[in-house]
Design an enzyme around this catalytic site. Structure first.
Site, PDB file in Angstrom:
ATOM      1  N   TRP A  21       0.564   0.940  -1.416  1.00  0.00           N
ATOM      2  CA  TRP A  21      -0.548   1.276  -2.315  1.00  0.00           C
ATOM      3  C   TRP A  21      -1.559   2.159  -1.625  1.00  0.00           C
ATOM      4  O   TRP A  21      -2.198   2.998  -2.266  1.00  0.00           O
ATOM      5  CB  TRP A  21      -1.170  -0.010  -2.857  1.00  0.00           C
ATOM      6  CG  TRP A  21      -0.114  -0.905  -3.427  1.00  0.00           C
ATOM      7  CD1 TRP A  21       0.143  -2.207  -3.110  1.00  0.00           C
ATOM      8  CD2 TRP A  21       0.888  -0.539  -4.393  1.00  0.00           C
ATOM      9  NE1 TRP A  21       1.222  -2.677  -3.812  1.00  0.00           N
ATOM     10  CE2 TRP A  21       1.709  -1.670  -4.611  1.00  0.00           C
ATOM     11  CE3 TRP A  21       1.188   0.627  -5.088  1.00  0.00           C
ATOM     12  CZ2 TRP A  21       2.793  -1.673  -5.485  1.00  0.00           C
ATOM     13  CZ3 TRP A  21       2.275   0.636  -5.956  1.00  0.00           C
ATOM     14  CH2 TRP A  21       3.044  -0.495  -6.150  1.00  0.00           C
ATOM     15  N   ASP A  22      -1.731   2.006  -0.313  1.00  0.00           N
ATOM     16  CA  ASP A  22      -2.557   2.957   0.426  1.00  0.00           C
ATOM     17  C   ASP A  22      -1.971   4.365   0.328  1.00  0.00           C
ATOM     18  O   ASP A  22      -2.695   5.344   0.117  1.00  0.00           O
ATOM     19  CB  ASP A  22      -2.625   2.561   1.907  1.00  0.00           C
ATOM     20  CG  ASP A  22      -3.686   1.502   2.181  1.00  0.00           C
ATOM     21  OD1 ASP A  22      -4.639   1.402   1.393  1.00  0.00           O
ATOM     22  OD2 ASP A  22      -3.544   0.776   3.168  1.00  0.00           O
ATOM     23  N   VAL A  23      -0.663   4.467   0.522  1.00  0.00           N
ATOM     24  CA  VAL A  23      -0.008   5.775   0.472  1.00  0.00           C
ATOM     25  C   VAL A  23      -0.129   6.380  -0.920  1.00  0.00           C
ATOM     26  O   VAL A  23      -0.497   7.556  -1.081  1.00  0.00           O
ATOM     27  CB  VAL A  23       1.466   5.656   0.893  1.00  0.00           C
ATOM     28  CG1 VAL A  23       2.208   6.965   0.657  1.00  0.00           C
ATOM     29  CG2 VAL A  23       1.577   5.249   2.362  1.00  0.00           C
TER      30      VAL A  23
ATOM     31  N   ASP B 151      -4.635  -2.962   1.229  1.00  0.00           N
ATOM     32  CA  ASP B 151      -3.282  -2.872   0.672  1.00  0.00           C
ATOM     33  C   ASP B 151      -2.637  -4.243   0.489  1.00  0.00           C
ATOM     34  O   ASP B 151      -2.057  -4.526  -0.558  1.00  0.00           O
ATOM     35  CB  ASP B 151      -2.410  -2.005   1.584  1.00  0.00           C
ATOM     36  CG  ASP B 151      -1.027  -1.768   1.008  1.00  0.00           C
ATOM     37  OD1 ASP B 151      -0.838  -0.752   0.328  1.00  0.00           O
ATOM     38  OD2 ASP B 151      -0.134  -2.613   1.218  1.00  0.00           O
TER      39      ASP B 151
ATOM     40  N   GLY C 228      -3.678   7.522  -1.551  1.00  0.00           N
ATOM     41  CA  GLY C 228      -4.008   8.774  -0.883  1.00  0.00           C
ATOM     42  C   GLY C 228      -3.488   9.982  -1.639  1.00  0.00           C
ATOM     43  O   GLY C 228      -4.180  11.006  -1.763  1.00  0.00           O
TER      44      GLY C 228
END
Length: 408
Positions: free
Chosen positions: A167-169, A138, A172
């Site tokens: 950006w990870d969220v 991220d 996902g």
């Protein structure tokens, strides 16, 4: 109404089985999202647990608050994917799975190609770092997309990464959306899908969708960090007389005039508009003159305490909120039906969130996260039973008189 944790009926993905070969944020969040929609998500980890099981923050007993939060409601099996035997176990399980989630290019029997050859109806979804396949995380995606250059206090020359792994969220949730689309397509065609998503592409796509990369192609933007001002409209933070800080956002003309009315600044702003020959009903004009507006509003906010401000603004539909710490936010969790009590081994009883999605006005209570390898025996036994039942059905079909007559 909140359904108990053991309730399984009535959710869209009931009966869908997911194998999750993942770690850290994006892919576990995808699996969590699918589990909260009713899927049976089986987390595959090496013996002893995946490396993200020890990530901060940690409870006193050594259990990760972070890991348990992202893995609620899943089952866990321990399999060594570095061995041929371990890869064959997962390959066998994938023959009865609907979805495989991965965040690494596994080898041997658990590559996407190998799994889909054994199970053509499989939806295989994999997260990579960049579109080239190079690794990324991220913070690197943040750095390459440009947002840290406009984050932080005014005049601050150093890039500021966001502490939220945005950006990870987003990745996902993109992955979960891809799974849902692929399952819908399979229902229509009977075919599975192979889906890939690059973490960096999520950041760049968002920057492009918000227009900042389009603008940069036509003009040198030169946009700098601007503190807590909301870009493109009027909004910023203010300090109150009692030391609290609040965030105010003015999006519409109605919001603007409500703020002026409650602060008693209507005449002052009208005089400002005449003096500068501007119309502050235009949000772009408000943004351009944000410092002048702030100079008028700051003294009024500094005379208010939080209780008085709440009384003055409540009921006017003005967009504002006091800033809270995590500790302060946690004090109010019991007020929100999103949260229900979970007894998590290694942590104890605490309030944990279920899915923010509410189906037919009913919420499903969250379930605890699994211990390392907790369900290995159960999952493998279920698979043996299912394989045995399938073999018996196939045998009966082969041996039936009708089949023999048709073959003859």
């Amino acid at each position: 109404m909140t359904l108990p944790a053991e309730a399984t009926g009535g959710l869209p993905l009931d009966g869908v089985r997911v194998l999750e070969l993942s770690s850290y944020v994006a892919t576990p969040l995808c699996g969590l999202t699918l589990a909260q929609l009713g899927a049976d998500v089986i987390r595959v980890e090496p013996p002893g647990g995946a490396p993200d099981r020890t990530r901060l923050p940690m409870a006193d007993g050594g259990t990760s608050y972070y890991w348990t939060g992202l893995n609620k409601g899943k089952r866990a099996i321990a399999v060594d994917l570095s061995t041929d035997q371990g890869r064959e176990v997962v390959s066998d399980l994938a023959t009865a799975a609907d979805v495989v989630i991965a965040n690494a290019p596994y080898s041997g029997a658990v590559t996407a190609q190998a799994l889909r050859e054994r199970n053509p109806a499989l939806v295989h979804i994999r997260l990579s770092g960049t579109w080239t396949g190079a690794p990324s995380v991220d913070y690197l995606a943040q750095a390459r997309a440009g947002f840290p250059q406009v984050t932080g206090p005014q005049g601050h020359a150093v890039p500021v990464n966001h502490v939220l792994p945005a950006w990870d969220v987003a990745a996902g949730l993109y992955l979960a959306t891809g799974v849902l689309a692929a399952l819908h397509g399979r229902r229509e065609t009977g075919r599975g899908s192979g889906i890939t998503l690059a973490l960096e592409d999520v950041a760049l796509a968002t920057a492009g969708n918000l227009g900042v990369l389009s603008q940069a192609q036509f003009e040198r933007v030169g946009r700098a960090a601007d503190g807590n001002h909301v870009y493109g409209t009027y909004g910023r933070d203010f300090e109150l007389a009692d030391g609290h800080r609040i965030m105010l956002v003015v999006l519409t003309t109605r919001h603007w005039h409500c703020v002026l009315e409650v602060a008693g600044l209507g005449e002052a702003v009208a005089g400002l508009e005449r003096a500068l020959d501007i119309d502050l009903d235009d949000e772009q004009v408000r943004y351009a003159h944000r410092e002048v507006i702030s100079a008028l509003l700051e003294p009024w906010f500094r005379r208010q305490d939080l209780e008085g401000l709440t009384a003055a603004l409540d009921g006017r539909r003005i967009l504002w909120s006091a800033y809270r710490t995590f500790d302060e936010a946690a004090e109010h969790l019991g007020e929100n039906p999103l949260f229900a009590e979970v007894d998590q081994p290694g942590i104890g009883r605490h309030l944990a969130p279920g899915s923010p999605l509410v189906f037919d006005e009913q919420r499903r209570a969250p379930q605890r996260a699994p211990r390392v390898g907790e369900h290995t025996d159960d999952v493998l036994a279920e698979h043996r039973d299912e394989a045995h039942d399938t073999a018996q059905v196939q045998s009966r079909i082969r041996d039936s008189p009708d089949t023999n007559r048709r073959t003859a």
